[in-house]
Structure formats: C-alpha cells, structure tokens
Design a protein around this motif. Structure first.
Motif, PDB file in Angstrom:
ATOM      1  N   LEU A  17     -75.202  -0.687  41.202  1.00 43.47           N
ATOM      2  CA  LEU A  17     -75.668  -0.275  39.888  1.00 43.47           C
ATOM      3  C   LEU A  17     -74.899  -1.041  38.825  1.00 43.47           C
ATOM      4  O   LEU A  17     -73.670  -1.000  38.770  1.00 43.47           O
ATOM      5  CB  LEU A  17     -75.469   1.227  39.698  1.00 43.47           C
ATOM      6  CG  LEU A  17     -75.692   1.749  38.273  1.00 43.47           C
ATOM      7  CD1 LEU A  17     -77.127   1.526  37.837  1.00 43.47           C
ATOM      8  CD2 LEU A  17     -75.325   3.228  38.189  1.00 43.47           C
ATOM      9  N   LEU A  18     -75.608  -1.746  37.962  1.00 43.42           N
ATOM     10  CA  LEU A  18     -75.002  -2.518  36.877  1.00 43.42           C
ATOM     11  C   LEU A  18     -75.448  -1.911  35.555  1.00 43.42           C
ATOM     12  O   LEU A  18     -76.628  -1.959  35.219  1.00 43.42           O
ATOM     13  CB  LEU A  18     -75.428  -3.986  36.962  1.00 43.42           C
ATOM     14  CG  LEU A  18     -75.106  -4.698  38.284  1.00 43.42           C
ATOM     15  CD1 LEU A  18     -75.723  -6.088  38.303  1.00 43.42           C
ATOM     16  CD2 LEU A  18     -73.602  -4.777  38.502  1.00 43.42           C
ATOM     17  N   THR A  19     -74.525  -1.338  34.819  1.00 36.99           N
ATOM     18  CA  THR A  19     -74.880  -0.758  33.536  1.00 36.99           C
ATOM     19  C   THR A  19     -75.129  -1.862  32.512  1.00 36.99           C
ATOM     20  O   THR A  19     -74.681  -2.999  32.688  1.00 36.99           O
ATOM     21  CB  THR A  19     -73.757   0.160  33.013  1.00 36.99           C
ATOM     22  OG1 THR A  19     -72.586  -0.633  32.741  1.00 36.99           O
ATOM     23  CG2 THR A  19     -73.411   1.232  34.036  1.00 36.99           C
ATOM     24  N   ARG A  20     -75.823  -1.516  31.447  1.00 36.11           N
ATOM     25  CA  ARG A  20     -76.063  -2.489  30.379  1.00 36.11           C
ATOM     26  C   ARG A  20     -74.745  -2.960  29.777  1.00 36.11           C
ATOM     27  O   ARG A  20     -74.580  -4.139  29.452  1.00 36.11           O
ATOM     28  CB  ARG A  20     -76.965  -1.868  29.308  1.00 36.11           C
ATOM     29  CG  ARG A  20     -78.401  -1.639  29.772  1.00 36.11           C
ATOM     30  CD  ARG A  20     -79.214  -0.901  28.720  1.00 36.11           C
ATOM     31  NE  ARG A  20     -80.602  -0.736  29.144  1.00 36.11           N
ATOM     32  CZ  ARG A  20     -81.031   0.245  29.944  1.00 36.11           C
ATOM     33  NH1 ARG A  20     -80.158   1.132  30.422  1.00 36.11           N
ATOM     34  NH2 ARG A  20     -82.311   0.327  30.271  1.00 36.11           N
ATOM     35  N   GLU A  21     -73.795  -2.031  29.619  1.00 32.45           N
ATOM     36  CA  GLU A  21     -72.493  -2.398  29.069  1.00 32.45           C
ATOM     37  C   GLU A  21     -71.781  -3.401  29.968  1.00 32.45           C
ATOM     38  O   GLU A  21     -71.165  -4.364  29.504  1.00 32.45           O
ATOM     39  CB  GLU A  21     -71.630  -1.141  28.896  1.00 32.45           C
ATOM     40  CG  GLU A  21     -72.144  -0.148  27.871  1.00 32.45           C
ATOM     41  CD  GLU A  21     -73.217   0.766  28.431  1.00 32.45           C
ATOM     42  OE1 GLU A  21     -73.772   1.571  27.657  1.00 32.45           O
ATOM     43  OE2 GLU A  21     -73.526   0.678  29.641  1.00 32.45           O
ATOM     44  N   MET A  22     -71.875  -3.179  31.261  1.00 27.95           N
ATOM     45  CA  MET A  22     -71.257  -4.070  32.229  1.00 27.95           C
ATOM     46  C   MET A  22     -71.859  -5.470  32.154  1.00 27.95           C
ATOM     47  O   MET A  22     -71.154  -6.484  32.167  1.00 27.95           O
ATOM     48  CB  MET A  22     -71.448  -3.480  33.627  1.00 27.95           C
ATOM     49  CG  MET A  22     -70.703  -4.167  34.740  1.00 27.95           C
ATOM     50  SD  MET A  22     -71.114  -3.429  36.351  1.00 27.95           S
ATOM     51  CE  MET A  22     -70.483  -1.757  36.135  1.00 27.95           C
ATOM     52  N   LEU A  23     -73.180  -5.538  32.055  1.00 20.25           N
ATOM     53  CA  LEU A  23     -73.861  -6.832  31.982  1.00 20.25           C
ATOM     54  C   LEU A  23     -73.534  -7.556  30.687  1.00 20.25           C
ATOM     55  O   LEU A  23     -73.330  -8.777  30.683  1.00 20.25           O
ATOM     56  CB  LEU A  23     -75.365  -6.627  32.130  1.00 20.25           C
ATOM     57  CG  LEU A  23     -75.826  -6.174  33.521  1.00 20.25           C
ATOM     58  CD1 LEU A  23     -77.254  -5.661  33.478  1.00 20.25           C
ATOM     59  CD2 LEU A  23     -75.699  -7.317  34.527  1.00 20.25           C
ATOM     60  N   LEU A  24     -73.498  -6.829  29.589  1.00 21.99           N
ATOM     61  CA  LEU A  24     -73.151  -7.441  28.314  1.00 21.99           C
ATOM     62  C   LEU A  24     -71.753  -8.044  28.371  1.00 21.99           C
ATOM     63  O   LEU A  24     -71.501  -9.139  27.860  1.00 21.99           O
ATOM     64  CB  LEU A  24     -73.219  -6.406  27.186  1.00 21.99           C
ATOM     65  CG  LEU A  24     -74.608  -6.027  26.685  1.00 21.99           C
ATOM     66  CD1 LEU A  24     -74.528  -4.846  25.732  1.00 21.99           C
ATOM     67  CD2 LEU A  24     -75.285  -7.210  26.001  1.00 21.99           C
ATOM     68  N   GLU A  25     -70.850  -7.341  29.031  1.00 23.22           N
ATOM     69  CA  GLU A  25     -69.465  -7.800  29.110  1.00 23.22           C
ATOM     70  C   GLU A  25     -69.315  -9.007  30.017  1.00 23.22           C
ATOM     71  O   GLU A  25     -68.687 -10.005  29.648  1.00 23.22           O
ATOM     72  CB  GLU A  25     -68.583  -6.657  29.604  1.00 23.22           C
ATOM     73  CG  GLU A  25     -67.119  -7.048  29.766  1.00 23.22           C
ATOM     74  CD  GLU A  25     -66.312  -5.931  30.396  1.00 23.22           C
ATOM     75  OE1 GLU A  25     -65.108  -6.145  30.606  1.00 23.22           O
ATOM     76  OE2 GLU A  25     -66.884  -4.856  30.678  1.00 23.22           O
ATOM     77  N   ARG A  26     -69.915  -8.953  31.220  1.00 21.37           N
ATOM     78  CA  ARG A  26     -69.676  -9.992  32.208  1.00 21.37           C
ATOM     79  C   ARG A  26     -70.576 -11.205  32.066  1.00 21.37           C
ATOM     80  O   ARG A  26     -70.187 -12.313  32.413  1.00 21.37           O
ATOM     81  CB  ARG A  26     -69.837  -9.392  33.613  1.00 21.37           C
ATOM     82  CG  ARG A  26     -68.802  -8.335  33.949  1.00 21.37           C
ATOM     83  CD  ARG A  26     -67.380  -8.874  33.863  1.00 21.37           C
ATOM     84  NE  ARG A  26     -67.090  -9.835  34.895  1.00 21.37           N
ATOM     85  CZ  ARG A  26     -66.552  -9.524  36.068  1.00 21.37           C
ATOM     86  NH1 ARG A  26     -66.240  -8.285  36.346  1.00 21.37           N
ATOM     87  NH2 ARG A  26     -66.322 -10.459  36.957  1.00 21.37           N
ATOM     88  N   VAL A  27     -71.794 -11.027  31.563  1.00 19.97           N
ATOM     89  CA  VAL A  27     -72.729 -12.147  31.448  1.00 19.97           C
ATOM     90  C   VAL A  27     -72.721 -12.737  30.042  1.00 19.97           C
ATOM     91  O   VAL A  27     -72.731 -13.959  29.868  1.00 19.97           O
ATOM     92  CB  VAL A  27     -74.156 -11.713  31.832  1.00 19.97           C
ATOM     93  CG1 VAL A  27     -75.136 -12.862  31.658  1.00 19.97           C
ATOM     94  CG2 VAL A  27     -74.184 -11.213  33.280  1.00 19.97           C
ATOM     95  N   TRP A  28     -72.697 -11.860  29.032  1.00 19.02           N
ATOM     96  CA  TRP A  28     -72.750 -12.345  27.645  1.00 19.02           C
ATOM     97  C   TRP A  28     -71.378 -12.439  26.994  1.00 19.02           C
ATOM     98  O   TRP A  28     -71.231 -13.070  25.962  1.00 19.02           O
ATOM     99  CB  TRP A  28     -73.648 -11.439  26.803  1.00 19.02           C
ATOM    100  CG  TRP A  28     -75.101 -11.727  26.932  1.00 19.02           C
ATOM    101  CD1 TRP A  28     -75.861 -12.554  26.144  1.00 19.02           C
ATOM    102  CD2 TRP A  28     -76.006 -11.198  27.929  1.00 19.02           C
ATOM    103  NE1 TRP A  28     -77.161 -12.568  26.586  1.00 19.02           N
ATOM    104  CE2 TRP A  28     -77.286 -11.755  27.668  1.00 19.02           C
ATOM    105  CE3 TRP A  28     -75.862 -10.321  28.989  1.00 19.02           C
ATOM    106  CZ2 TRP A  28     -78.391 -11.448  28.446  1.00 19.02           C
ATOM    107  CZ3 TRP A  28     -76.960 -10.020  29.767  1.00 19.02           C
ATOM    108  CH2 TRP A  28     -78.211 -10.577  29.495  1.00 19.02           C
ATOM    109  N   GLY A  29     -70.373 -11.776  27.562  1.00 23.72           N
ATOM    110  CA  GLY A  29     -69.047 -11.782  26.959  1.00 23.72           C
ATOM    111  C   GLY A  29     -68.970 -10.994  25.680  1.00 23.72           C
ATOM    112  O   GLY A  29     -68.145 -11.283  24.803  1.00 23.72           O
TER     113      GLY A  29
END
Length: 246
Positions: free
Chosen positions: A170-182
């Motif tokens: 499970l990848l939260t939106r917050e997690m994706l914003l942090e790891r992919v978009w910085g």
C-alpha cells in the motif's frame, strides 16, 4: 536509506541518528510506539529500528502491528538492552531480521543495516529489471512492453519504477509525493491521482499484462500482480508482500 527509529531515550536516539546520518542515511526518531506506527503506516521508510521497552507498548507489539498492517518485508532491526537468548529468539520469531544489543558499535550498526538493505532489494544495482511482460531499463530510463517502448515522461518512469519495486505494498499519496516528487507530505495535490490515471492507460495495466493499480479508498494505491482465468475472470496472484488493507 530512509530509516525510522523507535527509541524513548533522547540521548540514545540522538546518538543512533547521528551515526546513521553521518553515513548518508536519513533517520526519523520516535519516542512512542503509537507515534512510530502512525508515521510508518503513512510515510515511506526503507528500514525500521525498534527498541524493546518503550512507555506505551513493547517493541514486539510494534513489530506485530507493522507485519499485520503492512504485511510486506520491510527490514526490521531490534536495538535493545535485552540480549538474552530467549529475547533474541522471540524477536526473530516475531518477524525481526536482526538483533543488536545496546550500546551498538557504530561501524557494526551501519554494516548490519547496509547488509539488510542489500538483501531486501537485490535488484538495486541491476540495469534491466523484468516484471512480467514489462522490461525496465534503469540506465536508459525506458520501459518496453511486448517488444515496444512505451512513451512516458520522466516522472511517469519514476512513478512506474517505484510501483514495480513496491508491488503488493500500500502506497499512500503522501508517500508517493515524498519519494517520487520530493514534495512535503502535507501538500494537498491531485498530482498523484492524475499520474495514476494516466499510467493505467499508458502501461496497459490489465489482466493480459499481469498487473493492475488498485485504488485503496482514502489511503492510496497498490500495484497488484494478477492473472486471467480461462473464463475471463481475474485472480490475484498470491504475494507475501501484499498489504493486508484494502
């Protein structure tokens, strides 16, 4: 690596954090089990370090919650004053990957963490990764499906690679914003949803290609391996790393 440390003794937490940061890692510290679990379930970490005796719950309880709620093989290390054989066996049987007694020697702590990181991500240094019919070239930053290169933006590639490397999680939106978009985790944006919708189309994520992006209501997304039956119905492929939620 991004590391989460559960340690209620301030000086000990600062010491470990300093050791890890000086070796190039990022380390967040948490003095309570509840605060630690809240962060781990909504942020993206590569490795967890647990103390055994903390004010609100035991490290064993925290580990049980991590394995039950995340249900994927994030490396977990116990760093504690409890060092009897019985305690070590109990921690390892509960799902810990390693066990260190306090005070940990700096070089040994870093070496064990780096060894766990290598074992948990054996594809990290590979140039070409294969996920079903998808061939991902990390050097050329390209993705080939059934012999044809897909048209993707740089951010589409980064997101796709992160999804494949974390399939079943499970990848939260917050997690994706942090790891992919910085980006900061508290930014309210529909960027993730827009990219996910586009990736579904561009990658051809369907039973014929063996994967789908599943939306987890109010939480985020999960890339799942699936297969089509002769009747045309979809069966989810068993995956030990698959998140339990959703």
């Amino acid at each position: 690596m991004r590391i989460a440390l559960l340690e209620d003794e301030y000086e000990q937490a600062q010491r470990v954090q300093t050791i890890l940061c000086e070796r190039g890692h990022h380390c967040d510290t948490f003095p309570t089990g509840q605060g630690f679990l809240s962060a781990v379930l909504h942020r993206s970490y590569d490795l967890l370090i647990l103390d055994w005796q903390i004010p609100d719950m035991t490290g064993i309880d925290v580990l049980a919650s991590v394995r039950a709620q995340l249900n994927w093989q994030i490396p977990v290390v116990f760093l504690t004053q409890r060092d009897s054989e019985q305690d070590i066996v109990r921690a390892l049987d509960a799902g810990a990957d390693d066990f260190l007694a306090k005070p940990a020697r700096a070089a040994e702590l870093v070496a064990r963490i780096n060894a766990l990181a290598r074992r948990s991500n054996p594809d990290a240094e590979k140039e070409v990764l294969r996920y079903g019919p998808f061939e991902v070239n990390t050097q050329q930053r390209s993705i080939i499906l059934h012999g044809e290169e897909l048209t993707l933006t740089d951010k589409d590639f980064d997101l796709t690679l992160f999804l494949f490397q974390n399939q079943g999680r499970l990848l939260t939106r917050e997690m994706l914003l942090e790891r992919v978009w910085g980006l900061a985790r508290d930014i309210n944006t529909r960027t993730v949803d827009t990219h996910m919708s586009r990736l579904r189309r561009r990658l051809g994520l369907n039973p014929e290609n063996g994967f789908r992006i599943k939306t987890i209501y109010q939480r985020g997304y999960r890339l799942e391996a699936i297969e089509a039956t002769d009747s045309g119905s979809v069966v989810e492929t068993l995956n030990p790393d698959r998140a339990a939620n959703g």
